[in-house]
Every structure is written in structure tokens, then in C-alpha cells.
Scaffold this active site. Structure first.
Site, mmCIF file in Angstrom:
data_model
loop_
_atom_site.group_PDB
_atom_site.id
_atom_site.type_symbol
_atom_site.label_atom_id
_atom_site.label_comp_id
_atom_site.label_asym_id
_atom_site.label_seq_id
_atom_site.Cartn_x
_atom_site.Cartn_y
_atom_site.Cartn_z
ATOM 1 N N HIS A 32 -3.725 7.112 0.732
ATOM 2 C CA HIS A 32 -3.931 5.864 0.097
ATOM 3 C C HIS A 32 -5.317 5.300 0.357
ATOM 4 O O HIS A 32 -5.937 5.648 1.558
ATOM 5 C CB HIS A 32 -2.955 5.013 0.650
ATOM 6 C CG HIS A 32 -3.395 3.581 0.420
ATOM 7 N ND1 HIS A 32 -3.548 2.844 -0.861
ATOM 8 C CD2 HIS A 32 -3.484 2.384 1.311
ATOM 9 C CE1 HIS A 32 -4.050 1.664 -0.577
ATOM 10 N NE2 HIS A 32 -3.816 1.327 0.416
ATOM 11 N N CYS A 54 0.795 -1.009 -0.123
ATOM 12 C CA CYS A 54 0.105 0.036 -0.116
ATOM 13 C C CYS A 54 0.737 1.224 -0.208
ATOM 14 O O CYS A 54 0.381 2.339 -0.392
ATOM 15 C CB CYS A 54 -1.085 -0.130 1.128
ATOM 16 S SG CYS A 54 -2.074 -1.347 1.317
ATOM 17 N N ASN A 65 -9.759 -0.779 -2.987
ATOM 18 C CA ASN A 65 -8.356 -0.551 -2.827
ATOM 19 C C ASN A 65 -7.611 -0.849 -3.889
ATOM 20 O O ASN A 65 -7.275 -2.257 -3.811
ATOM 21 C CB ASN A 65 -8.167 -0.835 -1.344
ATOM 22 C CG ASN A 65 -6.732 -0.908 -0.855
ATOM 23 O OD1 ASN A 65 -5.881 -0.549 -1.675
ATOM 24 N ND2 ASN A 65 -6.446 -0.974 0.368
HETATM 25 N N1 COA Z 1 -19.358 -9.556 4.004
HETATM 26 C C1 COA Z 1 -20.057 -9.751 5.031
HETATM 27 N N2 COA Z 1 -19.451 -10.167 6.301
HETATM 28 C C2 COA Z 1 -18.098 -9.996 6.375
HETATM 29 C C3 COA Z 1 -17.255 -9.684 5.476
HETATM 30 C C4 COA Z 1 -17.797 -9.587 4.102
HETATM 31 N N3 COA Z 1 -17.184 -9.107 3.197
HETATM 32 N N4 COA Z 1 -16.158 -9.898 5.790
HETATM 33 C C5 COA Z 1 -16.007 -10.124 7.106
HETATM 34 N N5 COA Z 1 -17.554 -10.261 7.462
HETATM 35 C C6 COA Z 1 -17.911 -10.868 8.875
HETATM 36 C C7 COA Z 1 -16.868 -11.413 9.442
HETATM 37 O O1 COA Z 1 -16.956 -12.781 9.257
HETATM 38 C C8 COA Z 1 -17.328 -11.204 11.164
HETATM 39 O O2 COA Z 1 -18.382 -11.887 11.262
HETATM 40 P P1 COA Z 1 -18.899 -12.599 12.818
HETATM 41 O O3 COA Z 1 -18.775 -11.651 13.611
HETATM 42 O O4 COA Z 1 -19.821 -13.692 12.662
HETATM 43 O O5 COA Z 1 -17.442 -13.460 13.000
HETATM 44 C C9 COA Z 1 -17.751 -9.824 10.983
HETATM 45 O O6 COA Z 1 -17.970 -9.638 9.357
HETATM 46 C C10 COA Z 1 -16.881 -8.909 11.681
HETATM 47 O O7 COA Z 1 -15.703 -8.921 11.091
HETATM 48 P P2 COA Z 1 -14.356 -7.951 11.135
HETATM 49 O O8 COA Z 1 -13.371 -8.547 10.549
HETATM 50 O O9 COA Z 1 -14.357 -7.868 12.595
HETATM 51 O O10 COA Z 1 -14.997 -6.649 10.420
HETATM 52 P P3 COA Z 1 -14.428 -5.173 10.630
HETATM 53 O O11 COA Z 1 -15.715 -4.232 11.229
HETATM 54 O O12 COA Z 1 -13.041 -5.068 11.518
HETATM 55 O O13 COA Z 1 -14.415 -4.678 9.288
HETATM 56 C C11 COA Z 1 -12.692 -4.554 7.616
HETATM 57 C C12 COA Z 1 -13.285 -5.529 8.305
HETATM 58 C C13 COA Z 1 -11.604 -5.318 6.717
HETATM 59 C C14 COA Z 1 -13.612 -3.661 6.652
HETATM 60 C C15 COA Z 1 -11.936 -3.663 8.293
HETATM 61 O O14 COA Z 1 -11.258 -4.302 9.407
HETATM 62 C C16 COA Z 1 -10.927 -2.648 7.814
HETATM 63 O O15 COA Z 1 -11.154 -2.088 6.880
HETATM 64 N N6 COA Z 1 -9.569 -2.814 8.034
HETATM 65 C C17 COA Z 1 -8.558 -2.096 7.614
HETATM 66 C C18 COA Z 1 -8.189 -2.986 6.445
HETATM 67 C C19 COA Z 1 -7.379 -2.131 5.395
HETATM 68 O O16 COA Z 1 -7.465 -1.009 5.169
HETATM 69 N N7 COA Z 1 -6.535 -3.017 4.628
HETATM 70 C C20 COA Z 1 -5.818 -2.461 3.761
HETATM 71 C C21 COA Z 1 -4.779 -1.973 4.298
HETATM 72 S S1 COA Z 1 -3.828 -0.776 3.588
#
Ligand code: COA
Length: 355
Positions: A282, A116, A312
């Protein structure tokens, strides 16, 4: 010492638009979940077997070169940032050179693997070469063909819905005008959490890191005296060939490091947050960008986000967004532009540009 200006900028996104609804058809996800957590509404996917990180980069590079008012043969160094290279090796830099028909072998080509923050690192490296007088015209690209390596089952939904394909490029040029162009660059890394956002296979780790950390993950390496493989059947059968991410962990660090590294750049140049005309973060997650915007006290018109349309695109996200902002007239000569990124590694960085 010279200074480094952005002589030209270009971007390319593939034609195929994939909406959240489209993804609902292949995995258990929802438009509502994706939009609420990430702000993403759709992304673009390259044409299978026709488009690659390199071919998309060629489109972006050609536009940047034309806008810089130079010929492709004037390029004397290529820097290519990607985490989705066409080949394991050689890197995309040389493939770009070949695809563009640049026959000059006096030039160098360098690949940057900083995910990234790849484009920020690439700008910083290019800036050093220009400043010292070593090169005059450096082509810097960020390009990603994520869609070739994502898990399109429900198992991979936390990662897959976030990423999209595309490319962006700039031509860095020598300038003798003081105070113009790249004012400062700041790079950081912390390898402690390398696996929190990673694609560890195929690789030559042989299970070393996981074993060292007491995880003892079975990657199915054959028990032979000599010879191992980067990739084996177990990795395929157990979905060990996809990116892995601890989303919340990444989120928490990102919202801390973005403001920190921007503050560092402002301090170095004696500028204030209020001096920033355009902040191009980013495009990791709209919620991260909004958090950082609030922390910096920037107005909506001072921040450029397009993750809603493209997802992204990792190393390509900043040049695509910057190009869009410039094309729309939101970045004008004399403006102070701030770029910043955080991502896998972890690595992060910032750049301040007087446009
Ligand atoms: N659709 C539906 N549900 C989803 C899912 C999707 N695409 N992806 C994950 N889930 C579910 C999970 O299985 C979990 O279910 P559970 O509670 O039954 O176990 C629930 O949603 C919450 O998952 P979690 O990973 O805790 O979600 P979150 O609120 O942290 O959101 C991201 C996930 C990835 C959107 C968030 O953490 C994020 O954006 N992080 C930064 C990532 C990033 O920027 N990456 C690039 C780096 S540069």
C-alpha cells in the site's frame, strides 16, 4: 473448492496533476519537506463536480472487465472499497452498478470501509465467495476522491500533502488450476487506536468515544431531547470535519505490522521472502515502503512504488500500483506477488498471489 485468479486488472487516475510546488502556493509547506518525509512529488486530483470515487472506479472497472474477457453483465458481485464515498449512504457499490449500466439485479453490491487496507480486505472477501463456488466473476474496486475532503490551509498540511485521487479494479474469477491465483489472505485489526488516523465527523458518535477517553471535546451538539445531526456549524467553524492523523504513531506501527503480516502469509504457504517476485505495498509513504523492503531484504526491482506520482490513494493504491506493474511487464504469469497494507482502524493485511 475452487481457486481465485485475477482475471483482469485496470486503473484510472484523473488528469489534473498537482505538484508539491502547487501546494506551496496554498499552504505553508515545501517540496523539500514533502519529498524528504514521504517521497511524494505530485498527486492527481479529480475534476470537481464531475469526478467522484464512483466515476473513477467505472473507468478502472471497464478496463478490468475488458481484460478479463467478459461482459459487464457477467459480473455477479461488486465489492467497492473506499473511505471517500460519494454519499454517506448508500454506498458506492450500487452507484457503480448504476453508472456502469449493469441492470442485472441478481447481483450483490458491498461497500468496504477499511481505509488503507480496504483493497486487501475486499480481495479476501471476494476470494471466499469464489472459492466456495458462490460467484464466478467478482468486480473488486478501490477508489478515492480525497481532494474533496482535505483541509487546504496550513492547519491541514500534515495530512493534505500525502493524499491523492484515483481508482483501481480487478475481476476475480473462478479457476480450477490448483496453486494459481490467490494463495492466502491475512486480515488483522486493533481498534485501540481508532482515532489516531480517522475522520470522526460527520458521524453518530455524539462525542461518546472522546468523552469516554476523558477528552471531552466539544462538537457543538445541540442540547435537545430528541434529534441530533451528523454535522453542525461548530464542526465546520472549528475544522472538525477533516481527517486527523498522528503521523509518527502511524509510522511506527506500520513498519512493524507490514513485515509481520507478510511473514504470516509466507509461513502459511511455506514460501520464503526470496520467493517473492513482486511486492506491491500500500502506497502510504515511500519511507515506510523502503523500510519494509530493507527488513525483507528485497531488491529494488522486487518492489513496486508509485507514490512519487500519485501520493497515497488509500484503497486505490494497491490496485493502481499492481496494474502499473503488470502493464509494464514487471508482473508475469507464474510470478509470486505479495500485497500488503496497514492503515486506519488500525487494520492491516496481506495477500499472496501466484499470477
Ligand atoms: N509541510 C511542512 N511542514 C510540515 C508539514 C508539511 N506538509 N506537515 C507537518 N509539518 C511540520 C509539523 O508542523 C512539525 O513542525 P514543528 O516541529 O514545528 O511542530 C514538523 O513538520 C514535524 O511534524 P511531524 O508530524 O512530527 O513530522 P513527521 O516527521 O512525523 O512526518 C508524516 C509526518 C505524516 C510524513 C509521517 O509521520 C508519516 O508519513 N507517517 C505515516 C503516515 C501514513 O502513512 N499515513 C497513511 C497511513 S496508511
Amino acid at each position: 473448492m475452487y481457486s481465485t485468479k485475477i482475471g483482469g486488472i485496470g486503473s484510472y487516475v484523473p488528469e489534473k496533476e498537482v505538484t508539491n510546488k502547487d501546494l506551496e502556493n496554498v499552504m505553508d509547506t515545501s517540496d523539500e519537506w514533502i519529498q524528504e518525509r514521504t517521497g511524494i512529488m505530485s498527486r492527481r486530483y479529480g475534476k470537481k463536480h464531475e469526478e467522484t470515487s464512483t466515476t473513477m472506479a467505472v473507468h478502472a472497472a471497464e478496463i478490468a472487465i475488458e481484460r478479463a474477457g467478459i461482459e459487464k453483465e457477467d459480473i455477479d458481485f461488486i465489492i467497492f472499497a473506499t473511505l471517500s464515498p460519494d454519499y454517506y449512504f448508500p454506498g458506492c457499490g450500487v452507484l457503480l452498478q448504476r453508472e456502469m449500466g449493469i441492470t442485472n439485479t441478481e447481483i450483490g453490491a458491498l461497500d468496504i470501509r477499511n481505509q488503507c487496507s480496504g483493497f486487501i480486505y475486499a480481495l479476501s472477501v471476494g476470494d471466499q465467495f469464489i472459492k466456495t463456488g458462490m460467484y464466478k466473476n467478482i468486480l473488486v474496486v478501490g477508489a478515492e476522491m480525497h481532494s474533496m475532503g482535505l483541509d487546504f490551509t496550513t492547519r491541514g498540511r500534515n495530512v493534505t500533502v500525502i493524499f491523492g485521487d484515483g481508482a483501481g479494479a480487478v475481476v476475480l474469477q473462478r479457476s480450477t488450476e490448483e496453486g494459481q491465483g490467490i494463495l492466502t489472505t491475512h486480515l488483522h485489526s486493533d481498534g485501540t487506536y481508532a482515532e489516531k488516523l480517522a475522520m470522526i465527523n460527520p458521524g453518530a458518535h455524539g462525542g461518546y468515544h472522546a468523552n469516554k477517553m476523558g477528552e471531552h471535546i466539544d462538537y457543538g451538539y445541540p442540547d435537545t431531547e430528541y434529534g441530533e445531526m451528523f454535522i453542525n456549524h461548530q464542526m465546520i467553524d472549528h475544522a472538525q470535519l477533516y481527517p486527523q492523523m498522528e503521523g509518527q504513531f502511524v509510522f511506527k506501527l506500520a513498519v512493524q505490522k507490514f513485515p509481520e503480516v507478510i511473514g504470516e502469509a509466507l509461513k502459511k504457504t511455506g514460501l520464503q521472502t526470496s520467493d517473492i517476485d513482486m511486492f506491491v505495498p500500500h502506497q502510504a509513504n515511500l519511507r515506510i515502503s523502503q523500510f519494509v523492503q530493507r527488513r525483507l531484504g528485497l531488491k529494488n526491482e522486487q518492489v513496486w512504488n508509485n507514490i512519487q506520482k500519485y501520493g497515497n490513494t488509500t484503497a486505490a493504491s494497491i490496485p493502481i500500483a499492481l496494474c502499473e506493474a503488470w502493464e509494464s511487464g514487471a508482473v508475469k504469469p507464474g510470478d509470486l506477488v505479495c500485497l500488503a497494507a496497514f492503515g486506519s482502524g488500525f487494520t492491516w493485511g496481506s495477500v499472496l498471489i501466484r499470477w
